[in-house]
Design an enzyme around this catalytic site. Structure first.
Site, short mmCIF file in Angstrom:
data_model
loop_
_atom_site.label_atom_id
_atom_site.label_comp_id
_atom_site.label_asym_id
_atom_site.label_seq_id
_atom_site.Cartn_x
_atom_site.Cartn_y
_atom_site.Cartn_z
N CYS A 1 -10.05 22.39 17.34
CA CYS A 1 -10.40 22.40 18.60
C CYS A 1 -9.62 21.10 19.64
O CYS A 1 -10.76 20.55 19.90
CB CYS A 1 -11.75 23.27 18.72
SG CYS A 1 -11.22 24.75 18.33
N GLU A 2 -8.60 20.74 19.58
CA GLU A 2 -7.94 19.75 19.71
C GLU A 2 -6.85 19.47 19.96
O GLU A 2 -6.14 20.62 18.91
CB GLU A 2 -8.32 18.50 19.60
CG GLU A 2 -9.94 18.32 19.55
CD GLU A 2 -10.00 16.99 20.86
OE1 GLU A 2 -9.27 16.58 21.18
OE2 GLU A 2 -11.73 16.86 20.06
N GLY B 1 0.52 -1.21 0.25
CA GLY B 1 -0.21 0.18 -0.20
C GLY B 1 1.20 1.26 0.33
O GLY B 1 0.83 1.51 -0.70
N TYR C 1 -2.72 6.88 3.46
CA TYR C 1 -3.22 6.97 4.90
C TYR C 1 -3.61 8.66 4.58
O TYR C 1 -3.49 9.02 6.10
CB TYR C 1 -2.32 6.45 5.65
CG TYR C 1 -2.57 4.58 5.31
CD1 TYR C 1 -3.69 4.02 5.11
CD2 TYR C 1 -0.94 4.49 5.16
CE1 TYR C 1 -3.26 2.92 4.89
CE2 TYR C 1 -1.16 3.01 5.24
CZ TYR C 1 -1.90 1.98 4.52
OH TYR C 1 -1.99 0.93 4.09
N ARG D 1 -1.82 11.25 10.54
CA ARG D 1 -0.98 10.82 10.67
C ARG D 1 -0.02 10.70 12.25
O ARG D 1 0.58 9.44 12.82
CB ARG D 1 -0.35 10.24 9.13
CG ARG D 1 -0.94 9.22 8.75
CD ARG D 1 -0.01 9.16 7.81
NE ARG D 1 0.26 7.40 7.41
CZ ARG D 1 2.48 7.91 8.20
NH1 ARG D 1 2.49 9.05 7.67
NH2 ARG D 1 2.47 6.79 7.97
N TYR E 1 -0.60 8.59 14.57
CA TYR E 1 1.01 7.23 14.95
C TYR E 1 1.98 7.80 15.02
O TYR E 1 3.05 7.31 15.30
CB TYR E 1 1.25 6.31 13.64
CG TYR E 1 -0.06 5.83 13.01
CD1 TYR E 1 -0.37 4.47 13.49
CD2 TYR E 1 0.08 6.47 11.48
CE1 TYR E 1 -1.58 4.28 12.18
CE2 TYR E 1 -1.11 5.93 10.75
CZ TYR E 1 -2.15 4.15 10.91
OH TYR E 1 -2.96 4.18 10.59
C1 PLP Z 1 -2.94 -2.50 5.33
C2 PLP Z 1 -3.35 -3.90 4.85
C3 PLP Z 1 -2.27 -3.71 3.62
C4 PLP Z 1 -0.54 -2.80 3.28
O1 PLP Z 1 -0.34 -2.22 3.81
P1 PLP Z 1 1.17 -1.27 3.49
O2 PLP Z 1 1.85 -0.99 5.04
O3 PLP Z 1 0.47 -0.13 3.20
O4 PLP Z 1 1.77 -1.92 3.05
C5 PLP Z 1 -1.16 -4.73 3.09
N1 PLP Z 1 -2.41 -5.92 3.25
C6 PLP Z 1 -3.47 -6.29 3.94
C7 PLP Z 1 -3.87 -7.37 4.12
C8 PLP Z 1 -3.77 -4.53 4.60
O5 PLP Z 1 -4.68 -4.62 5.88
#
Ligand code: PLP
Length: 403
Positions: free
Chosen positions: A332-333, A265, A360, A302, A306
């Protein structure tokens, strides 16, 4: 390498489309995809873009045009992927704690499904028996990834069926004569150490011989991308060599060579994205010099969620004297993007760009504080295209029912 978008060009986009603004650079996505396909050119490996990172349909279409497949986390993502032109056999739905009804819908749509609980596996077996191939999402009990919030494969994680319950899985599979086509693991995000993937395969190899119709091993996503100077990304070439070695030393006892799947991702879209904001207010205090921008965690959560690091560049004053700032939002946080960060001197009205905003970013945005979600722009072949309008006031009222 895809050329970086120049500060002056980004300021032009900010002026043309307004701020806050997400900008995605298509050629950077292609560059990342080609890193993967080129490293794995000699092995039977394919890639499914984990689209929850960024689902704008134009991005999905672009990724489709590169030849990638797509991995979905909800039935609506499956529908978006179909809408973007992916055929069902290129769409993987890796479920996680969803209602069985949604798995049935996915089956109706004809996509590939990974099931992540004994309960849904049993329901699927009882209903469809051997008639529809299905994958099983296992939890390998490996701790990996950037931090606990983004680790998914450890022994306290909700994701997948724990491998130590393999006997229960096998009992269900045998009872209904199920057709198991793939085994899946996804250990987390921001995995730098390629040995984590090798360890994952080792866990799977132990049970592979028990599934006679297996065709695919799905190793999930989680490749790391660099956020700041000195950061490294997952060494994809090294990963490819190690995966090839692991598979050649464990030939599938079923005879057929297993195809390897990955679900990147962040790796594909993180660096393609920039988030541009404008400075509303500078506030000198004894604790810090605060820079308040025209956005907040409603648009880029993020850092607050995180503790993620996003490089921040002052596009308007690239040669100003670097100073220390706390960059904050207007929500406002408590809403901090960066603490104690060196940035070229900031003035009210300057445009600040946040890097690594493709994954994200927009996707996790909200209308908190009744603010509008940002617009999105895709730059492709040197041309900027608006791919999502900024919200307008009517959007805030759209689904409300007046009594
Ligand atoms: C979120 C997710 C990914 C991707 O994760 P990345 O850190 O963005 O590469 C791949 N597989 C599943 C099942 C996920 O939930």
């Amino acid at each position: 390498m895809a050329q970086q978008l120049a500060p002056d060009y980004l300021i032009g986009l900010a002026r043309e489309f307004g701020t806050p603004l997400y900008v995605y650079h298509a050629e950077k996505i292609r560059e990342q995809y080609e890193k993967l396909t080129s490293a794995f050119r000699n092995s039977n490996t394919i890639f499914f873009y984990a689209c929850k990172a960024l689902t704008n349909v134009n991005i999905l279409k672009y990724i489709h045009s590169l030849g990638a497949n797509v991995d979905c986390s909800s039935i609506n993502e499956v529908r978006l992927a179909l809408f973007a032109g992916f055929s069902p056999d290129r769409i993987l739905y890796t479920s996680n704690g969803i209602a069985f009804g949604e798995i049935e819908e996915a089956k109706e749509l004809g996509v590939i499904i990974n099931i992540d609980s004994l309960s849904n596996l049993e329901k699927f077996g009882a209903k469809f028996g051997h008639s529809y191939p299905v994958g099983i999402r296992l939890r390998p009990n490996i701790l990996a990834g950037g931090n606990l919030k983004i680790s998914t494969g450890h022994d306290k994680s909700k994701f997948g069926i724990p491998v130590d319950q393999a006997d229960l899985v096998l009992a269900i599979v045998q009872k209904y004569n199920m057709h198991i086509s793939d085994l899946h693991i996804h250990t987390g995000s921001e995995i730098k150490d390629v040995d984590v993937f090798v360890k994952g395969i080792e866990v799977l190899f132990d049970i592979v011989p028990k599934f006679s119709e297996l065709e695919f091993i799905d190793l999930g996503g989680g490749f790391k991308v660099p956020y700041k100077d000195g950061d490294v990304e997952t060494d994809i070439e090294l990963l490819a060599r190690k995966i090839e070695a692991a598979f050649s030393s464990h030939p599938n006892p079923g005879g057929r060579p297993l195809q390897v799947w990955f679900e990147p991702g962040k790796f594909l879209v993180s660096e393609s994205g920039l988030f541009i904001t404008q400075v509303n207010v500078l506030k000198e205090t004894s604790a810090a010099t605060f820079v308040s921008v025209d956005s907040g965690f409603n648009h880029l959560i993020r850092p607050m969620f995180y503790d993620a690091y996003h490089r921040i560049v002052n596009l308007s004053n690239p040669h100003g004297d670097p100073k220390r700032y706390s960059v904050v939002g207007n929500i406002c946080e408590t809403d901090t993007f960066a603490w104690d960060r060196m940035i070229h001197e900031v003035r009210e009205g300057d445009f600040l760009a946040f890097y690594n905003a493709g994954a994200y970013g927009f996707e996790m945005s909200s209308n908190f504080n009744s603010r509008f979600k940002p617009a999105e722009v895709m730059v492709r072949d040197g041309k900027a295209h608006l791919i999502r309008k900024r919200d307008v006031f009517e959007d805030l009222l759209r689904n409300q029912i007046l009594l």
